[in-house]
Each structure stands twice: as structure tokens, then as C-alpha cells.
Scaffold this motif. Structure first.
Motif, PDB file in Angstrom:
ATOM      1  N   THR A  52      35.303  51.966  24.418  1.00 25.70           N
ATOM      2  CA  THR A  52      36.758  52.120  24.331  1.00 25.70           C
ATOM      3  C   THR A  52      37.440  52.297  25.692  1.00 25.70           C
ATOM      4  O   THR A  52      38.660  52.387  25.763  1.00 25.70           O
ATOM      5  CB  THR A  52      37.112  53.334  23.455  1.00 25.70           C
ATOM      6  N   GLY A  53      36.650  52.356  26.770  1.00 22.57           N
ATOM      7  CA  GLY A  53      37.227  52.570  28.092  1.00 22.57           C
ATOM      8  C   GLY A  53      37.887  53.926  28.210  1.00 22.57           C
ATOM      9  O   GLY A  53      39.024  54.045  28.673  1.00 22.57           O
ATOM     10  N   SER A  86      29.043  54.202  35.452  1.00 24.63           N
ATOM     11  CA  SER A  86      29.555  54.388  36.811  1.00 24.63           C
ATOM     12  C   SER A  86      30.506  53.266  37.195  1.00 24.63           C
ATOM     13  O   SER A  86      30.181  52.081  37.078  1.00 24.63           O
ATOM     14  CB  SER A  86      28.384  54.434  37.804  1.00 24.63           C
ATOM     15  N   GLY A  87      31.693  53.628  37.663  1.00 25.84           N
ATOM     16  CA  GLY A  87      32.681  52.647  38.068  1.00 25.84           C
ATOM     17  C   GLY A  87      33.403  51.982  36.919  1.00 25.84           C
ATOM     18  O   GLY A  87      34.270  51.131  37.143  1.00 25.84           O
ATOM     19  N   ASN A 172      40.235  53.978  32.692  1.00 25.90           N
ATOM     20  CA  ASN A 172      39.072  53.153  33.005  1.00 25.90           C
ATOM     21  C   ASN A 172      39.399  52.246  34.188  1.00 25.90           C
ATOM     22  O   ASN A 172      40.512  52.290  34.733  1.00 25.90           O
ATOM     23  CB  ASN A 172      38.635  52.332  31.787  1.00 25.90           C
ATOM     24  N   ASN A 173      38.447  51.410  34.558  1.00 27.90           N
ATOM     25  CA  ASN A 173      38.601  50.588  35.759  1.00 27.90           C
ATOM     26  C   ASN A 173      39.497  49.370  35.562  1.00 27.90           C
ATOM     27  O   ASN A 173      39.738  48.618  36.514  1.00 27.90           O
ATOM     28  CB  ASN A 173      37.235  50.147  36.292  1.00 27.90           C
ATOM     29  N   MET A 174      40.004  49.153  34.359  1.00 27.26           N
ATOM     30  CA  MET A 174      40.903  48.048  34.097  1.00 27.26           C
ATOM     31  C   MET A 174      42.365  48.482  34.090  1.00 27.26           C
ATOM     32  O   MET A 174      43.259  47.649  33.920  1.00 27.26           O
ATOM     33  CB  MET A 174      40.551  47.395  32.748  1.00 27.26           C
ATOM     34  N   PHE A 271      34.961  55.697  44.860  1.00 26.92           N
ATOM     35  CA  PHE A 271      35.547  56.081  43.577  1.00 26.92           C
ATOM     36  C   PHE A 271      36.974  55.555  43.466  1.00 26.92           C
ATOM     37  O   PHE A 271      37.350  54.950  42.454  1.00 26.92           O
ATOM     38  CB  PHE A 271      35.539  57.602  43.402  1.00 26.92           C
ATOM     39  N   CYS A 272      37.779  55.790  44.478  1.00 28.67           N
ATOM     40  CA  CYS A 272      39.173  55.343  44.442  1.00 28.67           C
ATOM     41  C   CYS A 272      39.263  53.835  44.256  1.00 28.67           C
ATOM     42  O   CYS A 272      40.068  53.337  43.456  1.00 28.67           O
ATOM     43  CB  CYS A 272      39.901  55.765  45.713  1.00 28.67           C
TER      44      CYS A 272
END
Length: 429
Positions: A52-53, A86-87, A172-174, A271-272
């Protein structure tokens, strides 16, 4: 358990035996809970977070693990699933009591621990059996290393700090980080910076005072404040936009970079960049810490990893040279050479290949005191100043410190649509 403090009231829904999901400020999170003796687990909470992010929060209060092959297999499977996340999603660990054996907290992005907690990779009774020594280490000592990011006084404080931390982060990353409301004017002048930074490059100051003068409402969440204190990293906002902030701190080692500080900064930049958070860097460094033990402990390798973190970052990179920009440490700290989009410098900023004294000595050899002072003045006037850096296009502009906040905000707005593609590859080596 203080889930009622961590999560919005009435939002928690249980999944299986180890956790569930809920909301924080109306945004979804997944929560894993491990208490007592670890006897095994499923990974359905991690799988749900990945599917689900959704950020994953893991809460630990474990006295150890059950000695069995099935328990070891479950622990290994948990490690694997958290590693894959991770990420992809933010991962936060909260250690409320003890945490022995089940050390997958070390795989997460941020670790919060109460000051009285005890942590160990190997269970204390095994260490005692093998070595005859007690090996429990409290959270305060771990916070002076890379192991723990925040030390808190109580369980309640841990929960509230977790809520605050997540307010800076995307789900999340998106996604992009949430935009916060602020009454702090984008054009607010920061005249106090001129009185914070001494004109004398050999005098120290606390760079946190510069950061809090610039960010929205003076709010800055510092990460790992007890580790590698010659570098400061953390989250702040500029006109409501989350930014990762990196800075040298002249209060410690005069702002020199060392092994621990480059690892701290590189990890934070990674991370950023993974979570679409722009990076603002404040530079005031005389170079790398000159020490043979640093060299032998891996400084050359990790110094290049810092440059690599900046060079591979695809998020907006804005750098402000506050005072000293010397040598390879300046290059590594978000310079034009490693990919910064916009670099500003204050009028009194100094640029040197090593440091100004050493540059003059290498260029002119042994000099009398009078000649040395003359050459230093000439070097500062003609070579080591911000105007020469501007001519060489190593910086984009020289700015008055009072306009620092507005310049950063304008740059962030310009870079909002930045696009940068890296060469195709499987992963770093």
C-alpha cells in the motif's frame, strides 16, 4: 502500550498477532509490535505496508529470542522483508524497553529509544556465558553511534516525536512530502545571521542558530544530535516545503569533516533523495580532520561515498557557503562539482585548495612574519574570496545573509520541476 498516543483516536485495526494499521494526522501507517520473548512472527504487516506504500513503525520491547530454528527462520524472513522496504517506504523503530537479539531495528531509517533501554545484538546471557562479562549497553551510549537517532525520556515522548518526524515525510517514494501551513513570510529577512557568524574565520559559532533563523517558524528537527556533532542534519521547512538540511558545525572540530560525520551526512542524503526531499547544505569547513587514525579507519572510502551521495541525488540541491570552503571537504559538501543546482556564498566566504595559510606557504615557501601577513592579505584579496569563486563559476551568486531565507525559497520554487536521470545500473557497488 501507548498506541493511543501514537495513532489517531480509534484508528487502529489489528492484523494477526503482531500489529495492524491506523492513521497519524489522518495519514495511514502500519505498526508492528514485539514484546517479551520473540518466538516468531509473520511478515503480513510489512507486506501490507509495501503493498500500500505506507510507512512502517516497529515497536520493540524484547528480552530476547527463543532458541529454535523456526524462530531464527522467522527473524531472518523479517529482516529480509524490512530490507526490501528500504527506499520504498519510511521505516521507523521505537525501542521502549529492552531489545536483545532481534536487532532488525538497525535496518530501519530512524531509531528512537528511551534513555533507560538496553540494546544488544547477542543476547546478554550468551555474552555472559562466553565472555564472563555483562554486555548490555543503554540507549544513551548507542545514540553516540550510528545505532540510535533519538533518545527520549519516556514512551509517551517517543510516540509524540514519531508523529512529528512523520509530518515531514511522504508516505512512500512515489509521493512528495506534505506541505505544511505556515504564517512565516517567505520574504522574511534574516538579519540576525550577520551577528551569529563571526568575521574572524577562526572563531566558532553554533550553526544551529543559523538554521533556526532561516527555516519556517524556527522549527528544526535534528537527526542524530549526539553522534558526529561536527555535522548537523535534520528536517526543516521553507514556506511549508520539507527540506533536508545538512551543515558543518564549527563548534566541534572547527567544522572539519571526519569519518563519522561523512557517514552521517551521506546516509541522510540518501534518505532524502529516496523520498523526494530537497537538500539544503550550509558550508563552513576548513577541510578533513588531519589524523592518521582517521585515514586508517576508512576515511578515504567514506569521503568518496559522501561525494557519491550528492552526485547521484536527483532532488533539488541548494548550497550556501557561510564562511570557509576549504579543500576536498568543501568539494564534498554539496558543491557545484558534485551536482549542486544552486550555490550561494556570503560576501566574506573564503575559498582555498587546502586552507589559506597552507596555500600561501605552499605557493611562496618560508616567509618572514611580515611577508607572510602581506601574502595572506594578497591571497585573500585576489584569490580566496567569493568574487573570484563567482568569476570561476564555482558559485552562482553572492548574497547578503539577510536574504538567505527568500533566496532558498525562490530556488526551491524554481527547482520544483527538476528532472535528472542517472545511467541505468542495478545498484551501487
Amino acid at each position: 502500550m501507548t498506541l493511543d498516543i501514537l495513532l489517531d483516536e480509534g484508528s487502529f485495526s489489528e492484523i494477526g498477532q503482531n500489529g495492524g494499521f491506523g492513521t497519524i494526522d489522518g495519514r495511514p501507517v502500519c505498526v508492528y509490535i514485539f514484546e517479551g520473548l520473540f518466538e516468531g512472527c509473520s511478515t503480513e504487516v510489512v507486506d501490507l505496508a509495501l503493498k500500500t506504500g505506507t510507512p512502517l513503525i516497529t515497536i520493540f520491547n524484547c528480552e530476547g529470542i527463543k532458541i529454535s530454528h523456526s524462530t531464527l527462520a522467522d527473524l531472518a524472513n523479517l529482516f529480509s522483508r524490512i530490507s526490501i522496504a528500504s527506499g520504498v517506504i519510511p521505516r521507523i523503530s521505537i525501542i521502549l524497553g529492552n531489545c536483545h537479539g532481534i536487532f532488525c531495528y538497525a535496518e530501519t531509517d530512524f531509531v528512537l529509544a528511551t534513555k533507560d533501554c538496553k540494546l544488544s545484538v547477542v543476547m546478554p546471557d550468551i555474552i555472559k556465558l562466553v565472555t564472563g562479562k555483562d554486555a548490555e549497553v543503554d540507549g544513551v551510549k548507542h545514540a553516540r553511534t550510528e545505532n540510535v537517532h533519538f533518545i527520549v525520556e519516556s514512551d509517551e515522548e517517543a510516540m509524540m516525536l514519531t508523529r512529528r518526524l512523520l509530518s515531514y515525510l511522504p508516505l512512500n517514494n512515489m509521493e512528495d512530502p506534505p506541505i505544511a501551513e505556515t504564517s512565516d513570510e517567505p520574504s522574511r529577512q534574516t538579519e540576525q545571521i550577520a551577528s551569529i557568524i563571526p568575521d574572524d574565520p577562526y572563531k566558532v559559532y553554533n550553526v544551529r542558530d543559523v538554521i533556526t533563523a532561516i527555516v519556517d517558524d524556527g522549527e528544526f528537527l535534528e537527526i542524530q544530535p549526539d553522534f558526529a556533532q561536527n555535522a548537523v542534519v535534520g528536517f526543516g521547512r521553507f514556506d511549508g516545503v520539507t527540506a533536508g538540511i545538512v551543515a558543518n558545525n564549527p563548534m566541534v572540530y572547527a567544522g572539519c569533516l571526519d569519518l563519522n560525520s561523512v557517514r552521517k551526512i551521506a546516509r541522510f542524503i540518501r534518505f532524502c533523495d529516496a523520498f523526494n526531499i530537497p537538500i539544503v547544505t550550509f558550508v563552513d569547513t576548513p577541510g578533513y580532520l588531519p589524523d592518521n587514525q582517521q585515514e586508517l579507519s576508512g576515511l578515504p572510502y567514506y569521503a568518496t561515498k559522501l561525494m557519491q551521495a550528492y552526485a547521484e541525488a536527483t532532488v533539488p540541491l541548494i548550497t550556501v557557503i557561510l564562511r570557509k570552503a576549504y579543500g576536498a571537504a568543501y568539494v564534498a559538501m554539496g558543491s557545484k562539482f558534485v551536482g549542486a543546482d544552486i550555490v550561494y556564498a556570503y560576501p566574506n566566504a573564503e575559498f582555498a585548495v587546502t586552507d589559506i595559510d597552507t596555500d600561501v606557504k605552499l605557493l611562496h615557501g618560508e616567509l618572514s612574519e611580515e611577508e607572510r601577513k602581506k601574502k595572506l592579505e594578497e591571497y585573500r584579496r585576489w584569490e580566496a574570496n567569493a568574487n573570484r569563486a563567482l568569476e570561476r563559476r564555482h558559485i552562482d551568486a553572492i548574497i547578503d545573509p539577510k536574504w538567505t531565507r527568500s533566496k532558498i525559497i525562490n530556488a526551491l520554487r524554481m527547482l520544483e520541476t527538476k528532472r535528472k536521470k542517472l545511467p541505468p545500473k542495478k545498484h551501487d557497488t
